[in-house]
Design an enzyme around this catalytic site. Structure first.
Site, short mmCIF file in Angstrom:
data_model
loop_
_atom_site.label_atom_id
_atom_site.label_comp_id
_atom_site.label_asym_id
_atom_site.label_seq_id
_atom_site.Cartn_x
_atom_site.Cartn_y
_atom_site.Cartn_z
CB SER A 51 -0.90 0.01 1.22
OG SER A 51 -1.55 -1.22 1.37
CB SER A 52 3.61 2.39 2.23
OG SER A 52 2.83 2.16 3.39
CE1 TYR A 140 -1.81 -5.29 3.82
CE2 TYR A 140 -0.74 -4.92 1.71
CZ TYR A 140 -1.25 -4.43 2.90
OH TYR A 140 -1.17 -3.08 3.18
CE LYS A 168 1.34 -5.34 4.79
NZ LYS A 168 1.07 -4.30 5.75
CB SER A 170 -3.46 -3.54 7.19
OG SER A 170 -2.08 -3.63 6.87
N GLY A 193 -0.14 -4.78 11.19
CA GLY A 193 -0.22 -3.72 10.18
C GLY A 193 -0.42 -2.32 10.74
CG ASP A 195 2.57 1.69 11.08
OD1 ASP A 195 2.35 0.49 10.79
OD2 ASP A 195 2.99 2.52 10.26
CD GLU A 196 -2.08 4.02 13.41
OE1 GLU A 196 -1.76 2.83 13.13
OE2 GLU A 196 -2.56 4.78 12.58
N GLY A 212 3.97 1.43 7.19
CA GLY A 212 4.36 2.54 6.33
C GLY A 212 5.03 3.67 7.08
C1 SI3 Z 1 -4.23 1.03 6.09
C2 SI3 Z 1 -2.76 1.20 5.93
O1 SI3 Z 1 -2.31 1.75 4.95
N1 SI3 Z 1 -1.98 0.70 6.87
C3 SI3 Z 1 -0.55 0.80 6.86
C4 SI3 Z 1 -0.05 1.39 8.14
O2 SI3 Z 1 1.35 1.44 8.11
C5 SI3 Z 1 -0.62 2.79 8.31
O3 SI3 Z 1 -0.14 3.62 7.30
C6 SI3 Z 1 -0.25 3.37 9.65
O4 SI3 Z 1 -0.64 2.51 10.66
C7 SI3 Z 1 -0.83 4.77 9.85
O5 SI3 Z 1 -2.21 4.71 10.04
C8 SI3 Z 1 0.07 -0.56 6.67
O6 SI3 Z 1 -0.57 -1.52 7.44
C9 SI3 Z 1 0.04 -0.89 5.21
C10 SI3 Z 1 1.30 -1.50 4.76
O7 SI3 Z 1 2.04 -2.06 5.51
C11 SI3 Z 1 1.66 -1.36 3.35
O8 SI3 Z 1 2.07 -0.29 3.00
O9 SI3 Z 1 1.55 -2.33 2.63
#
Ligand code: SI3
Length: 307
Positions: A51-52, A140, A168, A170, A193, A195-196, A212
């Site tokens: 996603s990122s 995922y 994984k 999210s 997934g 990060d919070e 991300g």
């Molecule tokens: C919904 C979403 O995009 N979640 C992100 C998190 O890293 C997210 O950006 C972070 O927790 C901030 O909300 C990741 O779980 C996604 C991820 O790892 C990816 O980029 O594939």
């Protein structure tokens, strides 16, 4: 007993941003520089094209270019997971075969997107990817973007195969994370997934995380992880709370990826702007980005024991 080496997938894995030049094309030199920066922080791995990583906004050929650059730079040092999820199974299979050819350590995929799919369809999609290589496969699960709610039953059917080493997650439910861990059986990996909730996920069974926002503050997630491993929960929680305040600020911009890329640019890693419809940072937001970058850098210095 799983025949793959699983430890390399545990701990902190950055969901890496993609790198573009001024024309908006993949910039392999910039990708190598960013991958090198991350390798030097001590993280375990990189998740490429997720996603990122904007994989869904790129052509198959662009996704290959990005992966190749990362592997050329850090493929020997880090665990590289190639996200090969795509709307068409055929494209995912092509990406998976390529990932194996160029030396990725695992492939991973969301359910095929756009169509509302039955569990049987998603299973067939994932199975085609699994069967196309000898690499381990990581499911995922990100229902808020794919619309597909993975059931425990499909997860455990997939997990019966040696090649399907983990998921994984999210989605934000840590209860679901724990349930998936139980459904996956012995040795099945669960990667956090959101990060919070890194610490919450870890505490309830996650073996590590893929995220991300790790990309602008890997040191802080490494700090939470090391406090957790040492059993210092109070300190781990203190750092998770610091991280969460930073994430709240990152999420206050019209685009999280735009904000993260702008921060990396301030540190000398110009990866271009995210692809539309993901927005870049407006010039009126630059001052706020600078202040946030300073805040993150100061937290990183503190985490490393400096002033
Ligand atoms: C919904 C979403 O995009 N979640 C992100 C998190 O890293 C997210 O950006 C972070 O927790 C901030 O909300 C990741 O779980 C996604 C991820 O790892 C990816 O980029 O594939």
């Amino acid at each position: 007993m799983n025949t793959y080496e699983l430890d390399r997938f545990k701990g902190i894995t950055i969901a890496m941003y993609s790198c573009y030049n001024e024309q908006g094309e993949i910039d392999q030199a910039a990708a190598r520089a960013l991958a090198r920066y991350y390798a030097n922080t001590g993280v375990k791995g990189l998740y490429v094209g997720g996603s990122s990583g904007e994989g869904m906004l790129q052509s198959v050929s662009e996704r290959k270019q990005m992966l190749e650059a990362v592997i050329a730079e850090v493929g020997e040092e880090l665990t590289i997971i190639a996200h090969v999820g795509a709307p068409a199974t055929r494209d995912s299979v092509e990406l998976a075969v390529h990932a194996e050819q160029v030396g990725a350590h695992a492939v991973s995929a969301v359910p095929a997107i756009y169509y509302r799919l039955s569990p049987q369809s998603v299973e067939a999609h994932w199975q085609a990817i699994v069967d196309s290589t000898s690499l381990p496969f990581i499911i995922y699960h990100i229902p808020q973007t794919t619309g597909f709610q993975l059931s425990k039953s499909l997860l455990s059917t997939m997990a019966k195969q040696d090649k399907v080493i983990g998921v994984k997650i999210s989605a934000e439910s840590t209860f679901e994370l724990q349930q998936f861990k139980a459904a996956g059986g012995k040795d099945f990996l669960v990667l956090n997934g959101p990060d919070e909730q890194y610490l919450a996920g870890r505490s309830i069974g996650a073996d590590g995380g893929i995220g991300g926002t790790y990309g602008v503050m890997p040191e802080l997630f490494l700090k939470i992880e090391s406090c957790y491993v040492q059993g210092d929960m109070a300190e781990a929680q203190k750092w998770q709370f610091i991280v969460n305040e930073l994430i709240v600020e990152l999420l206050s911009f019209p685009s999280l990826y735009g904000a993260c890329k702008a921060i990396l640019k301030l540190r000398g890693y110009d990866n271009g702007e995210p692809r539309l419809p993901l927005l870049p940072i407006a010039s009126s937001d630059l001052e706020r980005i600078q202040a946030l970058n300073n805040k993150i850098l100061s937290a990183i210095s503190q985490a490393k024991g400096m002033k």
